[in-house]
Write an enzyme that holds these catalytic residues in place. Structure first.
Site, PDB file in Angstrom:
ATOM      1  N   CYS A 166      72.691  55.761  -3.354  1.00 50.53           N
ATOM      2  CA  CYS A 166      72.976  57.128  -2.888  1.00 50.53           C
ATOM      3  C   CYS A 166      71.939  57.674  -1.913  1.00 50.53           C
ATOM      4  O   CYS A 166      72.163  58.722  -1.309  1.00 50.53           O
ATOM      5  CB  CYS A 166      73.073  58.076  -4.079  1.00 50.53           C
ATOM      6  SG  CYS A 166      74.121  57.486  -5.400  1.00 50.53           S
ATOM      7  N   HIS A 305      70.598  67.169  -4.729  1.00 54.59           N
ATOM      8  CA  HIS A 305      71.384  65.943  -4.910  1.00 54.59           C
ATOM      9  C   HIS A 305      72.604  66.263  -5.763  1.00 54.59           C
ATOM     10  O   HIS A 305      73.709  65.818  -5.463  1.00 54.59           O
ATOM     11  CB  HIS A 305      70.522  64.866  -5.560  1.00 54.59           C
ATOM     12  CG  HIS A 305      71.194  63.543  -5.691  1.00 54.59           C
ATOM     13  ND1 HIS A 305      71.680  62.842  -4.617  1.00 54.59           N
ATOM     14  CD2 HIS A 305      71.486  62.788  -6.785  1.00 54.59           C
ATOM     15  CE1 HIS A 305      72.231  61.712  -5.022  1.00 54.59           C
ATOM     16  NE2 HIS A 305      72.128  61.657  -6.342  1.00 54.59           N
ATOM     17  N   GLU A 316      66.761  66.868 -12.002  1.00 50.50           N
ATOM     18  CA  GLU A 316      66.461  67.403 -10.667  1.00 50.50           C
ATOM     19  C   GLU A 316      65.900  68.814 -10.762  1.00 50.50           C
ATOM     20  O   GLU A 316      64.925  69.151 -10.067  1.00 50.50           O
ATOM     21  CB  GLU A 316      67.710  67.387  -9.795  1.00 50.50           C
ATOM     22  CG  GLU A 316      67.452  67.896  -8.382  1.00 50.50           C
ATOM     23  CD  GLU A 316      68.599  67.669  -7.420  1.00 50.50           C
ATOM     24  OE1 GLU A 316      68.395  67.827  -6.189  1.00 50.50           O
ATOM     25  OE2 GLU A 316      69.711  67.323  -7.885  1.00 50.50           O
ATOM     26  N   LYS A 337      78.000  68.740  -2.882  1.00 48.53           N
ATOM     27  CA  LYS A 337      78.906  67.695  -3.373  1.00 48.53           C
ATOM     28  C   LYS A 337      80.046  68.296  -4.184  1.00 48.53           C
ATOM     29  O   LYS A 337      81.070  67.639  -4.399  1.00 48.53           O
ATOM     30  CB  LYS A 337      78.151  66.683  -4.225  1.00 48.53           C
ATOM     31  CG  LYS A 337      77.263  65.709  -3.458  1.00 48.53           C
ATOM     32  CD  LYS A 337      76.701  64.656  -4.395  1.00 48.53           C
ATOM     33  CE  LYS A 337      75.779  63.682  -3.656  1.00 48.53           C
ATOM     34  NZ  LYS A 337      74.455  64.299  -3.347  1.00 48.53           N
ATOM     35  N   HIS A 342      80.940  62.889  -3.457  1.00 53.59           N
ATOM     36  CA  HIS A 342      79.812  61.965  -3.345  1.00 53.59           C
ATOM     37  C   HIS A 342      80.278  60.724  -2.592  1.00 53.59           C
ATOM     38  O   HIS A 342      80.964  59.864  -3.135  1.00 53.59           O
ATOM     39  CB  HIS A 342      79.316  61.585  -4.730  1.00 53.59           C
ATOM     40  CG  HIS A 342      77.971  60.914  -4.730  1.00 53.59           C
ATOM     41  ND1 HIS A 342      77.383  60.404  -3.588  1.00 53.59           N
ATOM     42  CD2 HIS A 342      77.088  60.684  -5.734  1.00 53.59           C
ATOM     43  CE1 HIS A 342      76.211  59.881  -3.893  1.00 53.59           C
ATOM     44  NE2 HIS A 342      76.007  60.042  -5.186  1.00 53.59           N
ATOM     45  N   PHE A 402      70.566  55.639  -7.788  1.00 52.64           N
ATOM     46  CA  PHE A 402      70.468  54.602  -8.805  1.00 52.64           C
ATOM     47  C   PHE A 402      69.404  53.590  -8.342  1.00 52.64           C
ATOM     48  O   PHE A 402      69.233  53.333  -7.143  1.00 52.64           O
ATOM     49  CB  PHE A 402      71.801  53.888  -8.977  1.00 52.64           C
ATOM     50  CG  PHE A 402      72.773  54.606  -9.882  1.00 52.64           C
ATOM     51  CD1 PHE A 402      72.460  55.819 -10.466  1.00 52.64           C
ATOM     52  CD2 PHE A 402      74.013  54.050 -10.156  1.00 52.64           C
ATOM     53  CE1 PHE A 402      73.352  56.471 -11.313  1.00 52.64           C
ATOM     54  CE2 PHE A 402      74.915  54.689 -10.996  1.00 52.64           C
ATOM     55  CZ  PHE A 402      74.586  55.897 -11.571  1.00 52.64           C
TER      56      PHE A 402
END
Length: 416
Positions: A166, A305, A316, A337, A342, A402
């Site tokens: 990502c 994010h 986050e 998002k 995403h 990830f």
């Protein structure tokens, strides 16, 4: 050697709303979700998921059939976004008087040409074909998008792709920024594209149990970052591009400057493949602020994010509270998002454009569908409806992938 300022002179994307960049930002500011219910005819079981598509994108019309036929859809989206950004920056597509030997491309993609490979498997295993198209390798390779962009625009400098889940296009943008700032490149075209609609890819994400459920009625509000009732992320396809240019070069040719990129920081959690860690994100945020020469109080907006996963969102927010301290509760935060989904390797490039436009337009877009904030996500100023006429000076865009790879970009508004 002194560092050069880096202007953002071109912005381009393939909008899921089917129109131009101004319409895209207007729709986001209005809280208008592009998420729809996707039902395919795949066998043995159709995909039936909330998804963000670009249904009005016609690659033959955008690129011409000969060029489009040489590309997987991820490269088509990338090339179309790159052309749009290049046209926006006011440069001709073909070199004229100025050498482009130090102008380059840095591109992000998490998946590359997975649609091309999946088509190949279907041809061999389902249809019993003995041979595949001789274009299969060049359609599927991860560096196809940046290679086509370099060829089409005559860019003779570095041409590279970054695959970091990502964070792919955040790292591509950051590395492009460093090359222009150092003087190694006069111009870098950067961004990302991905199409996670391959059957195997979508089913793999389903198996992780991080995707939000939804049907035809509920899909538009399926992605609810920071919400107490969030159920997970929504995948989408996308392509987005930015032109980064040496500031003096941009000024000398009299082009419009949308904003300035001023910092970039990266880190790795080095702890778990899929579970994020606040300490790693804190390091990336701190490195970005230091690289940009900014204090926490200088930041007026963060494009989070914010994927709407149970584990990701609170981590986050914890990282933001640790870095911004007493300023955190006045820090405007939104996760777009919730509307554009995403798009994996394209997500950070889309969000970088959103952040630049927020600074340029002095408007903070909201996190859509956020009605009840999860108690684990309180402590920052969550934006739930657009704030217009805001005095925005600088902003950050977060990308936490990830593998524990974290990347943060810093931008500054410029007076026109």
């Amino acid at each position: 050697m002194s560092q050069r300022r880096v202007a953002i002179t071109g912005l381009g994307l393939v909008s899921p709303y089917g129109s131009d960049l101004a319409d895209f930002f207007s729709r986001l500011s209005a809280g208008d979700s592009a998420v729809r219910y996707l039902l395919t005819d795949d066998q043995p079981r159709p995909l039936s998921i909330p998804f963000v598509s670009c249904p009005s994108f016609d690659p033959d019309a955008a690129l011409g059939k000969p060029l489009a036929s040489m590309m997987d859809r991820f490269a088509q989206l990338g090339m179309a976004a790159a052309f749009a950004a290049w046209d926006d920056c006011g440069l001709p597509r073909q070199a004229q008087d100025e050498s482009r030997n130090d102008w380059g491309v840095a591109w992000g993609t998490a998946l590359g040409g997975t649609l091309a490979y999946e088509k190949g498997y279907r041809e061999l295993w389902q249809k019993g074909r003995e041979r595949l198209s001789p274009l299969s390798v060049v359609l599927g390779m991860n560096n196809a998008a940046n290679a086509h962009i370099s060829i089409q625009l005559g860019l003779g400098g570095v041409s590279m792709s970054h695959t970091v889940a990502c964070a792919s296009s955040a790292i591509a943008i950051g590395e492009a920024f460093r090359r222009v700032r150092s003087g190694e490149a006069t111009i870098m075209l950067t961004g990302g594209s991905d199409v996670p609609q391959a059957y195997g890819v979508a089913r793999a994400w389903e198996a992780l149990r991080v995707m939000a459920p939804g049907d035809a009625d509920s899909s538009p509000s399926a992605c609810r970052p920071f919400s107490a009732d969030r159920r997970g992320l929504v995948l989408g396809e996308g392509g987005a591009a930015l032109v980064l240019e040496d500031w003096e070069h941009a000024v000398a040719r009299g082009t419009r400057i949308h904003g300035e990129i001023i910092g970039y920081g990266t880190s790795c959690d080095h702890s778990h493949l899929v579970r994020p860690e606040a300490e790693g994100q804190i390091r990336a945020l701190q490195l970005t602020l230091a690289d940009a020469g900014l204090n926490p109080a200088d930041i007026d907006y963060i494009n989070a994010h914010g994927t709407a996963t149970t584990e990701g969102d609170p981590v986050e927010i914890a990282a933001l509270k640790a870095v911004f301290g007493n300023h955190a509760d006045r820090l405007a935060v939104s996760a777009t998002k919730s509307m554009h989904g995403h798009s994996l390797g394209a997500a950070a490039a889309i969000e970088a454009i959103v952040t630049v436009l927020a600074l340029r337009e002095q408007t903070v877009p909201p996190t859509a569908h956020l009605e009840q904030i999860d108690p684990a996500c309180v402590g920052v100023d969550h934006v739930t409806t657009a704030r217009r006429g805001q005095p925005l000076r600088a902003a950050l865009s977060n990308s936490f992938a990830f593998g524990g790879s974290n990347a943060v970009l810093a931008f500054r508004a410029v007076s026109q």
